[in-house]
Design a protein around this motif. Sequence first.
Motif, PDB file in Angstrom:
ATOM      1  N   UNK A 275      -5.239  15.320  25.313  1.00 50.04           N
ATOM      2  CA  UNK A 275      -5.845  13.963  24.927  1.00 50.04           C
ATOM      3  C   UNK A 275      -7.041  13.814  24.926  1.00 50.04           C
ATOM      4  N   UNK A 276      -7.597  13.261  23.943  1.00 45.54           N
ATOM      5  CA  UNK A 276      -9.264  13.379  23.808  1.00 45.54           C
ATOM      6  C   UNK A 276      -9.713  12.170  23.233  1.00 45.54           C
ATOM      7  N   UNK A 277     -10.322  11.130  23.627  1.00 41.49           N
ATOM      8  CA  UNK A 277     -10.929  10.130  23.011  1.00 41.49           C
ATOM      9  C   UNK A 277     -10.015   9.119  22.142  1.00 41.49           C
ATOM     10  N   UNK A 278      -8.827   8.949  23.055  1.00 40.41           N
ATOM     11  CA  UNK A 278      -7.809   8.146  22.384  1.00 40.41           C
ATOM     12  C   UNK A 278      -6.853   8.676  21.441  1.00 40.41           C
ATOM     13  N   UNK A 279      -7.015  10.052  21.151  1.00 38.78           N
ATOM     14  CA  UNK A 279      -6.099  10.868  20.228  1.00 38.78           C
ATOM     15  C   UNK A 279      -5.434  11.981  20.892  1.00 38.78           C
ATOM     16  N   UNK A 280      -4.197  11.821  20.713  1.00 41.51           N
ATOM     17  CA  UNK A 280      -3.308  12.981  21.309  1.00 41.51           C
ATOM     18  C   UNK A 280      -3.020  13.817  20.180  1.00 41.51           C
ATOM     19  N   UNK A 281      -3.372  15.066  20.534  1.00 42.82           N
ATOM     20  CA  UNK A 281      -3.150  16.330  19.819  1.00 42.82           C
ATOM     21  C   UNK A 281      -2.096  17.193  20.234  1.00 42.82           C
ATOM     22  N   UNK A 282      -0.818  17.328  19.730  1.00 41.11           N
ATOM     23  CA  UNK A 282       0.145  18.179  19.889  1.00 41.11           C
ATOM     24  C   UNK A 282       0.250  19.316  19.154  1.00 41.11           C
ATOM     25  N   UNK A 283       0.536  20.486  19.674  1.00 39.79           N
ATOM     26  CA  UNK A 283       0.560  21.954  18.791  1.00 39.79           C
ATOM     27  C   UNK A 283       1.931  22.222  19.195  1.00 39.79           C
ATOM     28  N   UNK A 284       2.885  22.480  18.112  1.00 39.96           N
ATOM     29  CA  UNK A 284       3.985  22.954  18.289  1.00 39.96           C
ATOM     30  C   UNK A 284       4.090  24.235  17.439  1.00 39.96           C
ATOM     31  N   UNK A 285       4.133  25.283  18.174  1.00 41.70           N
ATOM     32  CA  UNK A 285       3.934  26.790  17.451  1.00 41.70           C
ATOM     33  C   UNK A 285       5.388  26.990  16.884  1.00 41.70           C
ATOM     34  N   UNK A 286       5.204  27.853  15.779  1.00 37.09           N
ATOM     35  CA  UNK A 286       6.453  28.245  15.300  1.00 37.09           C
ATOM     36  C   UNK A 286       7.132  29.476  16.217  1.00 37.09           C
ATOM     37  N   UNK A 287       8.177  29.708  16.100  1.00 37.72           N
ATOM     38  CA  UNK A 287       8.931  30.832  16.586  1.00 37.72           C
ATOM     39  C   UNK A 287       8.668  32.081  16.210  1.00 37.72           C
ATOM     40  N   UNK A 288       8.221  32.930  16.937  1.00 39.01           N
ATOM     41  CA  UNK A 288       7.888  34.296  16.574  1.00 39.01           C
ATOM     42  C   UNK A 288       8.937  34.919  15.705  1.00 39.01           C
ATOM     43  N   UNK A 289       8.792  35.324  14.587  1.00 35.95           N
ATOM     44  CA  UNK A 289       9.676  36.146  13.875  1.00 35.95           C
ATOM     45  C   UNK A 289      10.200  37.620  14.599  1.00 35.95           C
ATOM     46  N   UNK A 290      11.469  37.697  14.651  1.00 31.78           N
ATOM     47  CA  UNK A 290      11.979  38.825  15.205  1.00 31.78           C
ATOM     48  C   UNK A 290      11.803  39.863  14.255  1.00 31.78           C
ATOM     49  N   UNK A 291      11.174  41.027  14.596  1.00 31.91           N
ATOM     50  CA  UNK A 291      11.104  42.259  13.899  1.00 31.91           C
ATOM     51  C   UNK A 291      12.379  43.012  13.808  1.00 31.91           C
ATOM     52  N   UNK A 292      12.587  43.756  12.701  1.00 36.08           N
ATOM     53  CA  UNK A 292      13.880  44.396  12.795  1.00 36.08           C
ATOM     54  C   UNK A 292      13.627  45.664  13.748  1.00 36.08           C
ATOM     55  N   UNK A 293      14.765  46.040  14.371  1.00 40.85           N
ATOM     56  CA  UNK A 293      14.516  46.855  15.517  1.00 40.85           C
ATOM     57  C   UNK A 293      15.426  48.423  15.051  1.00 40.85           C
ATOM     58  N   UNK A 294      14.930  49.387  15.295  1.00 41.71           N
ATOM     59  CA  UNK A 294      15.579  50.669  14.985  1.00 41.71           C
ATOM     60  C   UNK A 294      16.482  51.352  16.181  1.00 41.71           C
ATOM     61  N   UNK A 295      17.769  51.222  15.904  1.00 42.60           N
ATOM     62  CA  UNK A 295      18.333  51.789  17.423  1.00 42.60           C
ATOM     63  C   UNK A 295      18.251  53.401  17.289  1.00 42.60           C
ATOM     64  N   UNK A 296      18.055  53.827  18.378  1.00 43.08           N
ATOM     65  CA  UNK A 296      17.911  55.280  18.670  1.00 43.08           C
ATOM     66  C   UNK A 296      19.083  55.843  18.811  1.00 43.08           C
ATOM     67  N   UNK A 297      19.616  56.960  18.165  1.00 45.96           N
ATOM     68  CA  UNK A 297      20.740  57.738  18.534  1.00 45.96           C
ATOM     69  C   UNK A 297      20.223  58.758  19.342  1.00 45.96           C
ATOM     70  N   UNK A 298      21.477  58.865  20.353  1.00 46.73           N
ATOM     71  CA  UNK A 298      21.153  60.054  21.169  1.00 46.73           C
ATOM     72  C   UNK A 298      22.422  61.001  21.283  1.00 46.73           C
ATOM     73  N   UNK A 299      21.889  62.067  21.358  1.00 43.38           N
ATOM     74  CA  UNK A 299      23.348  63.209  21.006  1.00 43.38           C
ATOM     75  C   UNK A 299      24.007  63.378  22.475  1.00 43.38           C
ATOM     76  N   UNK A 300      25.250  63.453  22.719  1.00 43.15           N
ATOM     77  CA  UNK A 300      25.842  63.552  24.040  1.00 43.15           C
ATOM     78  C   UNK A 300      26.238  64.957  24.307  1.00 43.15           C
TER      79      UNK A 300
END
Length: 121
Positions: free
Chosen positions: A96-121
């Motif tokens: 709030x500054x000089x009678x003006x309210x500024x609201x910042x509504x950020x976007x949800x961060x995009x989820x990046x594709x995740x590679x699943x590591x395969x382990x041998x048993x």
Amino acid sequence: MSDVMKKEDKSLPTFRPATDILEREDGFYIYMDLPGVHKDALVIDLQENDLTVSGKTSYPAPENERYSEMQFGNGEYRRSVSLSDIVDRERIRANLNDGVLELYLPRVEKTQPKRIEITSG
């Protein structure tokens, strides 16, 4: 909230503040004109998808003086905005500054594709 407070709130004229909403790459910016509203008289509530801004102005009448005309005075501003799922509710900021309210509504961060590591048993 007590019934007394509710009755007092109803007696104040309520105004819908002039509002600008900008969409940018990083999120949304909301600007509201709230002349005469001090930080301690401003409330910003977020309930589910509704962001509600309310603020009260207070101009105490001078002692032993009477207004012959009054075009601004005690009142309340109230405005609600519906949010979509792309807004990150945890990172909303307000200034709030000089009678003006500024609201910042950020976007949800995009989820990046995740590679699943395969382990041998």
